[in-house]
Scaffold this motif. Sequence first.
Motif, PDB file in Angstrom:
ATOM      1  N   ALA A  95       0.830  -1.216   0.000  1.00 33.42           N
ATOM      2  CA  ALA A  95       0.000   0.000   0.000  1.00 33.42           C
ATOM      3  C   ALA A  95       0.860   1.259   0.000  1.00 33.42           C
ATOM      4  O   ALA A  95       1.970   1.280   0.526  1.00 33.42           O
ATOM      5  CB  ALA A  95      -0.912   0.013   1.231  1.00 33.42           C
ATOM      6  N   ARG A  96       0.312   2.292  -0.601  1.00 34.50           N
ATOM      7  CA  ARG A  96       0.851   3.646  -0.475  1.00 34.50           C
ATOM      8  C   ARG A  96       0.000   4.300   0.605  1.00 34.50           C
ATOM      9  O   ARG A  96      -1.197   4.500   0.417  1.00 34.50           O
ATOM     10  CB  ARG A  96       0.743   4.406  -1.798  1.00 34.50           C
ATOM     11  CG  ARG A  96       1.743   3.917  -2.835  1.00 34.50           C
ATOM     12  CD  ARG A  96       1.706   4.718  -4.119  1.00 34.50           C
ATOM     13  NE  ARG A  96       1.505   6.151  -3.970  1.00 34.50           N
ATOM     14  CZ  ARG A  96       2.463   7.044  -3.660  1.00 34.50           C
ATOM     15  NH1 ARG A  96       3.687   6.637  -3.436  1.00 34.50           N
ATOM     16  NH2 ARG A  96       2.181   8.325  -3.571  1.00 34.50           N
ATOM     17  N   VAL A  97       0.629   4.614   1.744  1.00 37.02           N
ATOM     18  CA  VAL A  97      -0.077   5.063   2.941  1.00 37.02           C
ATOM     19  C   VAL A  97       0.130   6.561   3.144  1.00 37.02           C
ATOM     20  O   VAL A  97       1.250   7.057   3.033  1.00 37.02           O
ATOM     21  CB  VAL A  97       0.417   4.292   4.187  1.00 37.02           C
ATOM     22  CG1 VAL A  97      -0.272   4.789   5.448  1.00 37.02           C
ATOM     23  CG2 VAL A  97       0.224   2.787   4.005  1.00 37.02           C
ATOM     24  N   LEU A  98      -0.967   7.243   3.455  1.00 36.09           N
ATOM     25  CA  LEU A  98      -0.933   8.660   3.820  1.00 36.09           C
ATOM     26  C   LEU A  98      -1.399   8.753   5.265  1.00 36.09           C
ATOM     27  O   LEU A  98      -2.504   8.341   5.596  1.00 36.09           O
ATOM     28  CB  LEU A  98      -1.859   9.459   2.905  1.00 36.09           C
ATOM     29  CG  LEU A  98      -1.963  10.966   3.161  1.00 36.09           C
ATOM     30  CD1 LEU A  98      -0.612  11.648   2.971  1.00 36.09           C
ATOM     31  CD2 LEU A  98      -3.017  11.573   2.225  1.00 36.09           C
ATOM     32  N   ASP A  99      -0.532   9.272   6.137  1.00 37.68           N
ATOM     33  CA  ASP A  99      -0.831   9.397   7.556  1.00 37.68           C
ATOM     34  C   ASP A  99      -1.000  10.883   7.869  1.00 37.68           C
ATOM     35  O   ASP A  99      -0.021  11.605   8.008  1.00 37.68           O
ATOM     36  CB  ASP A  99       0.310   8.774   8.371  1.00 37.68           C
ATOM     37  CG  ASP A  99      -0.019   8.569   9.842  1.00 37.68           C
ATOM     38  OD1 ASP A  99      -1.008   9.164  10.321  1.00 37.68           O
ATOM     39  OD2 ASP A  99       0.729   7.831  10.516  1.00 37.68           O
ATOM     40  N   LEU A 100      -2.266  11.334   7.925  1.00 40.87           N
ATOM     41  CA  LEU A 100      -2.579  12.745   8.173  1.00 40.87           C
ATOM     42  C   LEU A 100      -2.719  12.999   9.669  1.00 40.87           C
ATOM     43  O   LEU A 100      -3.301  12.183  10.377  1.00 40.87           O
ATOM     44  CB  LEU A 100      -3.876  13.132   7.464  1.00 40.87           C
ATOM     45  CG  LEU A 100      -3.856  13.017   5.939  1.00 40.87           C
ATOM     46  CD1 LEU A 100      -5.255  13.263   5.371  1.00 40.87           C
ATOM     47  CD2 LEU A 100      -2.857  13.995   5.344  1.00 40.87           C
ATOM     48  N   PHE A 101      -2.230  14.149  10.132  1.00 43.31           N
ATOM     49  CA  PHE A 101      -2.146  14.441  11.565  1.00 43.31           C
ATOM     50  C   PHE A 101      -1.363  13.298  12.211  1.00 43.31           C
ATOM     51  O   PHE A 101      -1.802  12.663  13.166  1.00 43.31           O
ATOM     52  CB  PHE A 101      -3.529  14.568  12.213  1.00 43.31           C
ATOM     53  CG  PHE A 101      -4.434  15.584  11.578  1.00 43.31           C
ATOM     54  CD1 PHE A 101      -4.300  16.931  11.886  1.00 43.31           C
ATOM     55  CD2 PHE A 101      -5.421  15.206  10.684  1.00 43.31           C
ATOM     56  CE1 PHE A 101      -5.138  17.874  11.316  1.00 43.31           C
ATOM     57  CE2 PHE A 101      -6.266  16.142  10.112  1.00 43.31           C
ATOM     58  CZ  PHE A 101      -6.127  17.481  10.425  1.00 43.31           C
ATOM     59  N   ALA A 102      -0.188  13.022  11.677  1.00 43.19           N
ATOM     60  CA  ALA A 102       0.565  11.797  11.970  1.00 43.19           C
ATOM     61  C   ALA A 102       1.012  11.658  13.419  1.00 43.19           C
ATOM     62  O   ALA A 102       1.230  10.533  13.874  1.00 43.19           O
ATOM     63  CB  ALA A 102       1.767  11.699  11.034  1.00 43.19           C
ATOM     64  N   VAL A 124       5.111   5.224   3.073  1.00 45.61           N
ATOM     65  CA  VAL A 124       4.261   6.025   3.953  1.00 45.61           C
ATOM     66  C   VAL A 124       4.685   7.483   3.840  1.00 45.61           C
ATOM     67  O   VAL A 124       5.869   7.804   3.942  1.00 45.61           O
ATOM     68  CB  VAL A 124       4.361   5.594   5.436  1.00 45.61           C
ATOM     69  CG1 VAL A 124       3.443   6.459   6.305  1.00 45.61           C
ATOM     70  CG2 VAL A 124       4.027   4.130   5.616  1.00 45.61           C
ATOM     71  N   THR A 125       3.700   8.354   3.620  1.00 50.99           N
ATOM     72  CA  THR A 125       3.911   9.797   3.689  1.00 50.99           C
ATOM     73  C   THR A 125       3.210  10.294   4.936  1.00 50.99           C
ATOM     74  O   THR A 125       2.014  10.078   5.110  1.00 50.99           O
ATOM     75  CB  THR A 125       3.362  10.509   2.437  1.00 50.99           C
ATOM     76  OG1 THR A 125       4.150  10.110   1.306  1.00 50.99           O
ATOM     77  CG2 THR A 125       3.423  12.018   2.587  1.00 50.99           C
ATOM     78  N   ALA A 173       1.409   9.760  -7.299  1.00 53.55           N
ATOM     79  CA  ALA A 173       0.238   8.881  -7.352  1.00 53.55           C
ATOM     80  C   ALA A 173      -0.590   9.056  -6.079  1.00 53.55           C
ATOM     81  O   ALA A 173      -0.062   9.428  -5.024  1.00 53.55           O
ATOM     82  CB  ALA A 173       0.694   7.431  -7.480  1.00 53.55           C
ATOM     83  N   GLY A 174      -1.882   8.772  -6.186  1.00 49.83           N
ATOM     84  CA  GLY A 174      -2.756   8.838  -5.024  1.00 49.83           C
ATOM     85  C   GLY A 174      -2.432   7.729  -4.035  1.00 49.83           C
ATOM     86  O   GLY A 174      -1.768   6.752  -4.365  1.00 49.83           O
ATOM     87  N   PHE A 175      -2.916   7.886  -2.828  1.00 48.04           N
ATOM     88  CA  PHE A 175      -2.669   6.927  -1.758  1.00 48.04           C
ATOM     89  C   PHE A 175      -3.882   6.030  -1.600  1.00 48.04           C
ATOM     90  O   PHE A 175      -5.020   6.479  -1.694  1.00 48.04           O
ATOM     91  CB  PHE A 175      -2.371   7.672  -0.455  1.00 48.04           C
ATOM     92  CG  PHE A 175      -1.086   8.448  -0.518  1.00 48.04           C
ATOM     93  CD1 PHE A 175       0.106   7.877  -0.082  1.00 48.04           C
ATOM     94  CD2 PHE A 175      -1.054   9.728  -1.042  1.00 48.04           C
ATOM     95  CE1 PHE A 175       1.298   8.581  -0.164  1.00 48.04           C
ATOM     96  CE2 PHE A 175       0.130  10.440  -1.126  1.00 48.04           C
ATOM     97  CZ  PHE A 175       1.312   9.859  -0.684  1.00 48.04           C
ATOM     98  N   ASN A 176      -3.639   4.737  -1.339  1.00 54.09           N
ATOM     99  CA  ASN A 176      -4.763   3.805  -1.250  1.00 54.09           C
ATOM    100  C   ASN A 176      -5.095   3.387   0.186  1.00 54.09           C
ATOM    101  O   ASN A 176      -6.064   2.680   0.403  1.00 54.09           O
ATOM    102  CB  ASN A 176      -4.549   2.581  -2.140  1.00 54.09           C
ATOM    103  CG  ASN A 176      -3.221   1.913  -1.926  1.00 54.09           C
ATOM    104  OD1 ASN A 176      -2.375   2.384  -1.189  1.00 54.09           O
ATOM    105  ND2 ASN A 176      -3.031   0.796  -2.607  1.00 54.09           N
ATOM    106  N   LEU A 177      -4.312   3.837   1.172  1.00 52.69           N
ATOM    107  CA  LEU A 177      -4.645   3.612   2.574  1.00 52.69           C
ATOM    108  C   LEU A 177      -4.326   4.902   3.319  1.00 52.69           C
ATOM    109  O   LEU A 177      -3.176   5.363   3.315  1.00 52.69           O
ATOM    110  CB  LEU A 177      -3.831   2.445   3.149  1.00 52.69           C
ATOM    111  CG  LEU A 177      -4.092   2.068   4.607  1.00 52.69           C
ATOM    112  CD1 LEU A 177      -5.554   1.655   4.827  1.00 52.69           C
ATOM    113  CD2 LEU A 177      -3.157   0.932   5.038  1.00 52.69           C
TER     114      LEU A 177
END
Length: 186
Positions: free
Chosen positions: A52-59, A76-77, A118-122
């Motif tokens: 997965a390409r993971v985006l962790d917002l307010f990490a 992970v971003t 690319a967009g993140f899928n998780l």
Amino acid sequence: MRIIAGAHKGLTLASVGKGDAGAHLRPTTDRVRESLFNLLINGGYGDPISDARVLDLFAGTGALGLEALSRGAAHVTFVDDGAKSRALIRENIEKCRAMGVTKLFRRDATRLGLNRGAGFNLIFLDPPYGKGLGERALASAFEGGWIADEALIIWEESAEIAVPDDLALLDQRKYGDTKIAILRAD
């Protein structure tokens, strides 16, 4: 705080103790993280973590993203605008030796801007409770192209989660005062 499973199982992460109210740090407990990942793996979502390409917002500390990485995520971003949070995330990335598969952005999650990749899928969304920031962050992420089609979004909040029209609610759980919703981008 520790990594629960995967390649870095048992690794102790940098701790903020009981949290840092001034920095709005309120780490997801090991118990809640373990329950969440068990739900993701066994909840009928296929395998949302491997590659997965993971985006962790307010990490915050980065624990959610690093747990996903330990369990097989490809990248992970992390996004957080707090200095203390970014210092903790950097320390935890180093502990996991994950410099090549992570990015850390100093950015307000409610004003992400344009995603150039690319967009993140998780997506993990764990905003400060009770401030309405989750809705604003999701709107910004959609507007900027951060969220891939059919992405899973895991949203942690203390109040009822108002599901935006462009998302489908797949599951919702409560762990003490923490509510977690699993959503899918349509």
